[in-house]
Motif scaffolding. Structure first.
Motif, PDB file in Angstrom:
ATOM      1  N   VAL A 261      -4.532  -6.227  -2.900  1.00  0.00           N
ATOM      2  CA  VAL A 261      -4.757  -5.521  -4.167  1.00  0.00           C
ATOM      3  C   VAL A 261      -3.441  -5.414  -4.939  1.00  0.00           C
ATOM      4  N   PRO A 262      -3.528  -5.360  -6.262  1.00  0.00           N
ATOM      5  CA  PRO A 262      -2.317  -5.179  -7.074  1.00  0.00           C
ATOM      6  C   PRO A 262      -1.842  -3.728  -7.005  1.00  0.00           C
ATOM      7  N   ALA A 263      -0.645  -3.483  -7.479  1.00  0.00           N
ATOM      8  CA  ALA A 263      -0.042  -2.149  -7.398  1.00  0.00           C
ATOM      9  C   ALA A 263      -0.884  -1.091  -8.102  1.00  0.00           C
ATOM     10  N   GLU A 264      -1.520  -1.437  -9.230  1.00  0.00           N
ATOM     11  CA  GLU A 264      -2.273  -0.432  -9.977  1.00  0.00           C
ATOM     12  C   GLU A 264      -3.496   0.090  -9.205  1.00  0.00           C
ATOM     13  N   ALA A 265      -3.929  -0.638  -8.181  1.00  0.00           N
ATOM     14  CA  ALA A 265      -5.075  -0.182  -7.385  1.00  0.00           C
ATOM     15  C   ALA A 265      -4.764   1.108  -6.632  1.00  0.00           C
ATOM     16  N   TYR A 266      -3.489   1.384  -6.415  1.00  0.00           N
ATOM     17  CA  TYR A 266      -3.115   2.592  -5.672  1.00  0.00           C
ATOM     18  C   TYR A 266      -3.309   3.868  -6.497  1.00  0.00           C
TER      19      TYR A 266
ATOM     20  N   ARG B 235      -6.175   4.463  -7.797  1.00  0.00           N
ATOM     21  CA  ARG B 235      -7.627   4.643  -7.847  1.00  0.00           C
ATOM     22  C   ARG B 235      -8.151   5.618  -6.793  1.00  0.00           C
ATOM     23  N   GLU B 236      -9.094   6.449  -7.217  1.00  0.00           N
ATOM     24  CA  GLU B 236      -9.867   7.276  -6.298  1.00  0.00           C
ATOM     25  C   GLU B 236     -11.206   6.566  -6.093  1.00  0.00           C
ATOM     26  N   TYR B 237     -11.467   6.096  -4.877  1.00  0.00           N
ATOM     27  CA  TYR B 237     -12.667   5.306  -4.630  1.00  0.00           C
ATOM     28  C   TYR B 237     -13.917   6.169  -4.466  1.00  0.00           C
ATOM     29  N   ASN B 238     -13.782   7.358  -3.863  1.00  0.00           N
ATOM     30  CA  ASN B 238     -14.960   8.172  -3.519  1.00  0.00           C
ATOM     31  C   ASN B 238     -15.959   7.368  -2.700  1.00  0.00           C
ATOM     32  N   ASP B 239     -15.435   6.489  -1.871  1.00  0.00           N
ATOM     33  CA  ASP B 239     -16.278   5.628  -1.054  1.00  0.00           C
ATOM     34  C   ASP B 239     -15.501   5.286   0.213  1.00  0.00           C
ATOM     35  N   ASN B 240     -16.155   4.622   1.153  1.00  0.00           N
ATOM     36  CA  ASN B 240     -15.506   4.295   2.423  1.00  0.00           C
ATOM     37  C   ASN B 240     -14.619   3.065   2.266  1.00  0.00           C
ATOM     38  N   ILE B 241     -13.620   3.232   1.423  1.00  0.00           N
ATOM     39  CA  ILE B 241     -12.643   2.179   1.113  1.00  0.00           C
ATOM     40  C   ILE B 241     -11.266   2.805   1.244  1.00  0.00           C
ATOM     41  N   LEU B 242     -10.339   2.091   1.868  1.00  0.00           N
ATOM     42  CA  LEU B 242      -9.006   2.642   2.081  1.00  0.00           C
ATOM     43  C   LEU B 242      -7.928   1.646   1.692  1.00  0.00           C
ATOM     44  N   ASN B 243      -6.975   2.099   0.889  1.00  0.00           N
ATOM     45  CA  ASN B 243      -5.800   1.294   0.569  1.00  0.00           C
ATOM     46  C   ASN B 243      -4.765   1.433   1.681  1.00  0.00           C
ATOM     47  N   LEU B 244      -4.092   0.335   1.996  1.00  0.00           N
ATOM     48  CA  LEU B 244      -3.026   0.317   2.990  1.00  0.00           C
ATOM     49  C   LEU B 244      -1.722  -0.111   2.325  1.00  0.00           C
ATOM     50  N   LYS B 245      -0.637   0.508   2.749  1.00  0.00           N
ATOM     51  CA  LYS B 245       0.672   0.140   2.201  1.00  0.00           C
ATOM     52  C   LYS B 245       1.731   0.348   3.270  1.00  0.00           C
ATOM     53  N   ILE B 246       2.502  -0.667   3.567  1.00  0.00           N
ATOM     54  CA  ILE B 246       3.615  -0.553   4.513  1.00  0.00           C
ATOM     55  C   ILE B 246       4.869  -0.173   3.721  1.00  0.00           C
ATOM     56  N   VAL B 247       5.537   0.872   4.176  1.00  0.00           N
ATOM     57  CA  VAL B 247       6.742   1.347   3.487  1.00  0.00           C
ATOM     58  C   VAL B 247       7.953   1.188   4.405  1.00  0.00           C
ATOM     59  N   GLN B 248       9.086   0.922   3.794  1.00  0.00           N
ATOM     60  CA  GLN B 248      10.308   0.641   4.550  1.00  0.00           C
ATOM     61  C   GLN B 248      10.958   1.909   5.101  1.00  0.00           C
ATOM     62  N   SER B 249      10.697   3.033   4.435  1.00  0.00           N
ATOM     63  CA  SER B 249      11.422   4.249   4.792  1.00  0.00           C
ATOM     64  C   SER B 249      10.651   5.487   4.363  1.00  0.00           C
TER      65      SER B 249
ATOM     66  N   GLN C 238      11.835   7.728   2.359  1.00  0.00           N
ATOM     67  CA  GLN C 238      12.060   7.875   0.927  1.00  0.00           C
ATOM     68  C   GLN C 238      11.092   7.016   0.110  1.00  0.00           C
ATOM     69  N   GLU C 239      10.772   5.823   0.620  1.00  0.00           N
ATOM     70  CA  GLU C 239       9.809   4.977  -0.091  1.00  0.00           C
ATOM     71  C   GLU C 239       8.417   5.607  -0.049  1.00  0.00           C
ATOM     72  N   ALA C 240       8.081   6.241   1.070  1.00  0.00           N
ATOM     73  CA  ALA C 240       6.790   6.938   1.161  1.00  0.00           C
ATOM     74  C   ALA C 240       6.711   8.059   0.142  1.00  0.00           C
ATOM     75  N   LEU C 241       7.791   8.844   0.032  1.00  0.00           N
ATOM     76  CA  LEU C 241       7.822   9.922  -0.966  1.00  0.00           C
ATOM     77  C   LEU C 241       7.661   9.360  -2.373  1.00  0.00           C
ATOM     78  N   LEU C 242       8.375   8.298  -2.668  1.00  0.00           N
ATOM     79  CA  LEU C 242       8.325   7.703  -3.996  1.00  0.00           C
ATOM     80  C   LEU C 242       6.926   7.188  -4.318  1.00  0.00           C
ATOM     81  N   HIS C 243       6.276   6.572  -3.327  1.00  0.00           N
ATOM     82  CA  HIS C 243       4.927   6.055  -3.547  1.00  0.00           C
ATOM     83  C   HIS C 243       3.971   7.202  -3.890  1.00  0.00           C
TER      84      HIS C 243
END
Length: 418
Positions: free
Chosen positions: A306-311, A313-327, A329-334
């Motif tokens: 998925v592209p970055a803008e998909a993050y 989105r609120e799906y309200n469905d059994n769909i989950l976005n996944l994202k691997i973060v380096q640190s 601080q990157e998790a906080l920023l996301h």
């Protein structure tokens, strides 16, 4: 009766509700609970009409799930009213008191907000919950449910109105507006600043935006829930997987369901396939960043890139976005970039990191080693909720009776002049 006349009568009713003894407010709610339980069959019949209409309107599964009632849900609605009734009186409480240099006795005392308009979609239980919370706190409520739930809402309000009559109280204390066919019809309500003191919209992103842009009345937003869980490499694997499964799959249509799982790169190759398999077994559709997709591809687990803008989105469905973060601080920023300020969680066994997450994430509800699904008025001990506020002014998070009060100052003197 046109809308202005309805709202005028609602405003007049505030004088009665604000003075109503707490014991009578309690008894009214208990009587309404009995009324719901005594009319389960008629409520289900009304709800069936809405469900049939929803099928014809091609509403999505999430909307239909929120719309549907059964006997258990109705009994839970009744029990919520009883819990709200049992709470201490939120009104006439002395919040603080002091004497100034001139000897004035000054008290800060809780009072009702006045007339509260609540605009919402799908869930008929919101009709009962919000009416009960507003009545408990001495407020008149104007309810505008979605047209898809009009039959269910009308059936619930008929019960409340019957109890209002038995208590010799104005029916305008709790008003359900007729179904509106398009959002433009809301503007008359949103412009009624002479009669309404607060607007609370809860629903989809489009509804919240429309209300926020057009209202001439103060708004407390109950915005979308783009909730995150960040799995740090120090977390307990099995416990963390159980939390993630609960946060995503226990009830995907709710605003407190997890929409994005952030995975610490330090253990992503080991952890991600394990949690993905568990989610796949629950029927979850996985979407994610390129690195997530590549890891899962080696384990023959499907993941849609998925592209970055998909993050956002609120799906309200059994769909989950996944994202691997380096640190961290990157998790906080996301989360700061894509989150909606609703509910976010960290899974870790590092105390310092957990405390930093609690302090750095500026959402209404921030968790350590627990599911975001706990962002709920019932779970917070409020009996029910008007909604989960993502606003920063007046109230944040699950809104119970105390969030529906304001205050005034009572000042007693003995001849002071300035």
């Amino acid at each position: 009766m046109n809308l202005s006349q309805t709202l005028y009568k609602a405003k007049i009713a505030t004088n009665i509700l604000a003075k109503l003894p707490h014991q009578q407010r309690q008894q009214f709610l208990r009587d309404c609970a009995l009324g719901l339980e005594a009319n389960i069959q008629s409520l289900l019949e009304a709800n069936l009409k809405d469900l049939n209409n929803a099928q014809a309107m091609n509403l999505n599964n999430a909307m239909i799930e929120r719309l549907s009632l059964d006997e258990t849900k109705i009994r839970n609605m009744a029990q919520s009213l009883r819990k709200v009734a049992d709470f201490q009186d939120p009104l006439h409480r002395i919040l603080s008191g002091f004497s100034n240099a001139k000897g004035l006795d000054i008290q800060k005392v809780s009072i009702p907000l006045g007339v509260i308009a609540i605009i919402y979609e799908s869930r008929p239980n919101v009709t009962s919950d919000t009416a009960g919370l507003c009545f408990k706190s001495g407020n008149v409520c104007i309810l505008k449910g979605g047209k898809e739930a009009q039959n269910s809402n009308e059936s619930i309000i008929q019960i409340f109105h019957k109890i209002l009559s038995q208590h010799h109280l104005p029916l305008e204390s709790i008003t359900l507006l007729p179904s509106m066919q398009k959002r433009e019809d809301l503007k008359e309500l949103l412009y009624a600043k002479d009669f309404i003191d607060l607007i609370i919209p809860r629903g989809g992103e489009g509804l919240i935006r429309f209300v926020s842009e057009h209202s001439k009345i103060p708004v407390i937003k109950h915005d979308k829930g783009v909730c995150h869980i960040y799995a740090h490499h120090s977390c307990k694997i099995e416990e963390s997987i159980a939390i993630i499964l609960n946060a995503k799959t226990s009830r995907p249509s709710t605003c407190n369901a997890c929409e994005t799982l952030l995975i610490d790169k330090a253990f992503a190759k080991d952890f991600l396939p394990k949690v993905a398999l568990a989610l796949r077994d629950r029927g979850t559709l996985l979407k994610g960043c390129e690195e997530s997709c590549n890891i899962l591809k080696h384990h023959t687990i499907e993941c849609e890139l998925v592209p970055a803008e998909a993050y956002h989105r609120e799906y309200n469905d059994n769909i989950l976005n996944l994202k691997i973060v380096q640190s961290f601080q990157e998790a906080l920023l996301h989360i700061q970039t894509y989150g909606s300020g609703h509910s976010d969680a960290i899974l870790c066994e590092d105390y310092s990191l957990a405390e930093e997450f609690l302090n750095q994430i500026d959402s209404a509800c921030v968790y350590v080693n627990a599911s975001t699904r706990f962002s709920d008025g019932e779970e917070f001990g409020y009996g029910a909720e008007v909604g989960i506020s993502t606003a920063r002014i007046h109230a944040r998070g699950p809104m119970g009776v105390e969030s529906l009060t304001t205050y005034k100052y009572k000042i007693r003197g003995n001849g002071q002049v300035r």
